[in-house]
Design a protein around this motif. Sequence first.
Motif, PDB file in Angstrom:
ATOM      1  N   VAL A   2       0.840  -1.256  -0.061  1.00  0.00           N
ATOM      2  CA  VAL A   2      -0.150   0.011   0.011  1.00  0.00           C
ATOM      3  C   VAL A   2       0.981   1.063  -0.004  1.00  0.00           C
ATOM      4  CG1 VAL A   2      -1.655   1.350   1.140  1.00  0.00           C
ATOM      5  CG2 VAL A   2      -1.944  -1.275   1.353  1.00  0.00           C
ATOM      6  N   ILE A   5       1.550   9.229  -6.222  1.00  0.00           N
ATOM      7  CA  ILE A   5       1.832  10.501  -6.261  1.00  0.00           C
ATOM      8  C   ILE A   5       2.922  10.912  -6.879  1.00  0.00           C
ATOM      9  CG2 ILE A   5       2.744  12.224  -4.417  1.00  0.00           C
ATOM     10  CD1 ILE A   5      -0.206  11.965  -3.918  1.00  0.00           C
ATOM     11  N   GLY A  44       2.341   1.809  -3.417  1.00  0.00           N
ATOM     12  CA  GLY A  44       1.518   1.740  -4.345  1.00  0.00           C
ATOM     13  C   GLY A  44       1.201   3.345  -4.277  1.00  0.00           C
ATOM     14  N   ALA A  45       0.972   3.791  -3.020  1.00  0.00           N
ATOM     15  CA  ALA A  45       0.474   5.182  -2.653  1.00  0.00           C
ATOM     16  C   ALA A  45       1.325   6.201  -2.982  1.00  0.00           C
ATOM     17  CB  ALA A  45       0.105   5.833  -1.352  1.00  0.00           C
ATOM     18  N   VAL A 100       3.998  14.279   1.078  1.00  0.00           N
ATOM     19  CA  VAL A 100       2.987  13.157   0.782  1.00  0.00           C
ATOM     20  C   VAL A 100       3.152  12.122   1.423  1.00  0.00           C
ATOM     21  CG1 VAL A 100       1.567  12.186  -0.874  1.00  0.00           C
ATOM     22  CG2 VAL A 100       1.848  14.543  -0.960  1.00  0.00           C
ATOM     23  N   PHE A 151      -0.672   8.059   8.191  1.00  0.00           N
ATOM     24  CA  PHE A 151      -1.995   7.695   7.753  1.00  0.00           C
ATOM     25  C   PHE A 151      -2.209   6.130   8.168  1.00  0.00           C
ATOM     26  CE2 PHE A 151      -5.204   5.494   4.988  1.00  0.00           C
ATOM     27  CZ  PHE A 151      -6.311   6.433   5.567  1.00  0.00           C
ATOM     28  N   LEU A 152      -0.909   5.466   7.310  1.00  0.00           N
ATOM     29  CA  LEU A 152      -1.022   4.120   7.564  1.00  0.00           C
ATOM     30  C   LEU A 152      -0.705   3.380   9.109  1.00  0.00           C
ATOM     31  CD1 LEU A 152       0.957   3.176   4.329  1.00  0.00           C
ATOM     32  CD2 LEU A 152      -1.451   2.904   4.952  1.00  0.00           C
ATOM     33  N   LEU A 155       3.053  11.632   4.894  1.00  0.00           N
ATOM     34  CA  LEU A 155       1.656  11.925   5.434  1.00  0.00           C
ATOM     35  C   LEU A 155       0.734  10.434   5.327  1.00  0.00           C
ATOM     36  CD1 LEU A 155       0.211  15.295   4.047  1.00  0.00           C
ATOM     37  CD2 LEU A 155       0.339  14.564   6.332  1.00  0.00           C
ATOM     38  N   VAL A 156       1.351   9.928   4.029  1.00  0.00           N
ATOM     39  CA  VAL A 156       0.687   8.471   3.792  1.00  0.00           C
ATOM     40  C   VAL A 156       1.268   7.406   5.023  1.00  0.00           C
ATOM     41  CG1 VAL A 156       0.977   6.616   2.230  1.00  0.00           C
ATOM     42  CG2 VAL A 156       0.634   8.756   1.297  1.00  0.00           C
TER      43      VAL A 156
END
Lengths: 347, 307
Positions: free
Chosen positions: B15, B23, B18-19, B279, B286-287, B282-283
């Motif tokens: 994940v 971006i 991928g994220a 980003v 979040f995870l 941040l990802v």
Amino acid sequence: MPEQPFQSEGAGAVAGSGGTGGAMHLAASEAEALERHPPPLSGGPRNTTPEAPDPSAPYASATSADRPRSLWSDAWRDLRRNPVFIVSALIILFLLVISLWPSAIASGSPLKCDLAKAQQGSGPGHPFGYDGQGCDVYTRTVYGARTSVAVGVCATLGVAVLGSVLGALAGFFGGLWDSVLSRVTDVFFAIPVILGGLVLLSVVTSNSIWPVIGFIVLLGWPQISRIARGAVITARQNDYVQAARALGASNSRILLRHIAPNAVAPVIVVATIALGTYIALEATLSYLGVGLKPPSVSWGIDISAASPYIRNAPHALLWPSGALAITVLAFIMLGDAVRDALDPKLR
Amino acid sequence: MGRYVVRRLLQMVPVFIGATMLIFLMVNVMGDPVAGLCGDRQCDAATAAQLRKEFGLDKPVWQQYLTYMANVFTGDFGTAFNGQEVTELMSTAFPVTFRLTVVAILFEIVIGITLGVLTGLRRGRPVDTGVLLLTLVVISVPTFVTGLLLQLLLGVEWGWIRPSVSPAAPFGELLLPGLVLASVSLAYVTRLTRTSIAENRRSDYVRTAIAKGLPRHRVVTRHLLRNSLIPVVTFIGADIGFLMGGAIVTERIFNIHGVGFQLYQGILRQNTQTVVGFVTVLVLVFLLCNLVVDLLYAVLDPRIRYA
């Protein structure tokens, strides 16, 4: 009269909609069904009397046994008497009308501005006053509805079609495709929406609503696909699906004729509420300067343009904000009302 | 438990890749990373080619991505448009946004849960209907409108607070921005708590507790709240990641120099390094928040066991 609630509860059980709570309410709606039996979906009369004559009662239970009311006609019956639904539906109807024919209630052009009148308050013929560029706020607010509704409707259609097809296929077939799709949705969920919008749309130069719609579809479909996948997995385990399979129905027939009608309710509810949030998202992106750009008319652009003059001309900010808030509220309330009507647990 | 954590951490890897790749592709393929380096003018072809060669932009995208990720894992996020290290920008920006998020989460917990409990216990009364309607209104008014209106009212008209936040951004100045940032989630928390409380109120253990003759406040705090807050806590946990990413709008309105501000500047100036770096972090946040939430489930609800 005493038998009435009992009979109606029986009919509810036959219909399989899990009618337990609110016996009085159910009884009243059953009584309405007594009076006008054949088409359960047409607009019902308001002057129904709960004291239905006794002879018609057995006939009524016979018809409801013959044609058990579907979840949809039950929901429609609930919705028609829900004031929240009526109010929000009227607002949405009004928005649709003014986005199709804005000139019906606003005679001027949204792009005709007169700098001499900049930041003036309301005057005769211009009830909302003028914004920082001397444009008529009322006309711009009316014309702004078109962009918002267009973006909301197109994006929701795209998200709903893409999301429910992918989610339904993943839920129905399972296996590798399902786990791949789950990981892909995880990836999309990990990207903050506004951030993705800033990054993706800041490089787009075209000034039309399509990039915005495309972006919303790109980041919005995982949400619907999760809902659709869950609903399909639930519906797939039902006996009637096994029966259809035993009778030799093909996969596509099972999916389209048996599963889809029973799994579409949550998708519709989520899509309606999402429509409101997409309108808000478009306005937010336009406010940040990456959604639509100035020659086009949008509430987000107007709010963004009015924010520097907030001390002198707050009306230029308040009217588009109010229109935006009411629009989003109408769609969310509509979705809420539909959810309440479709949720058998609340009956 | 240990094996579950390891499995979840392994699941996070694809994940994350991928994220960040998504971006990275958005920034590098759709935008032109060199264009921002010449200011507002167009770069001339020779300079652009030279810059491309210098930064390795003439290599295939996957190779650029790998190089970038390798650098990130050694702590090198590159340099921003003004020559500052991106890590330096982060060290000033993240504490500010973190404070803002803390204020927002506190508002969610205090106001949201209190309102939720009040309405859940008085389901169907005027208070309940009023608060429900209010939450609907708050949810439907976009954050930037709420922010601008509150700024106009409290900051400009009534002069209760300063309309914009100073660069240091102490907690006191972040109260209103925090409330604005929290507003939508606050309304969700209220509704969630209300539903959960109203559902559990009819459960057997609450009836038992009342039948035992326990005082009402003890039934509510010990029996009802403890069981009803499980979905709320998980929502708030997952919300931390969203709030940090969604703070762009709030930070723009109140002129807070946090993550959103830096990102916005980075995007405006087409500065790839800043955008992708922030980003990525941040990802990751979040995870990790989602992982912690999943683990919290087991702590809060002893019925759930992870194999």
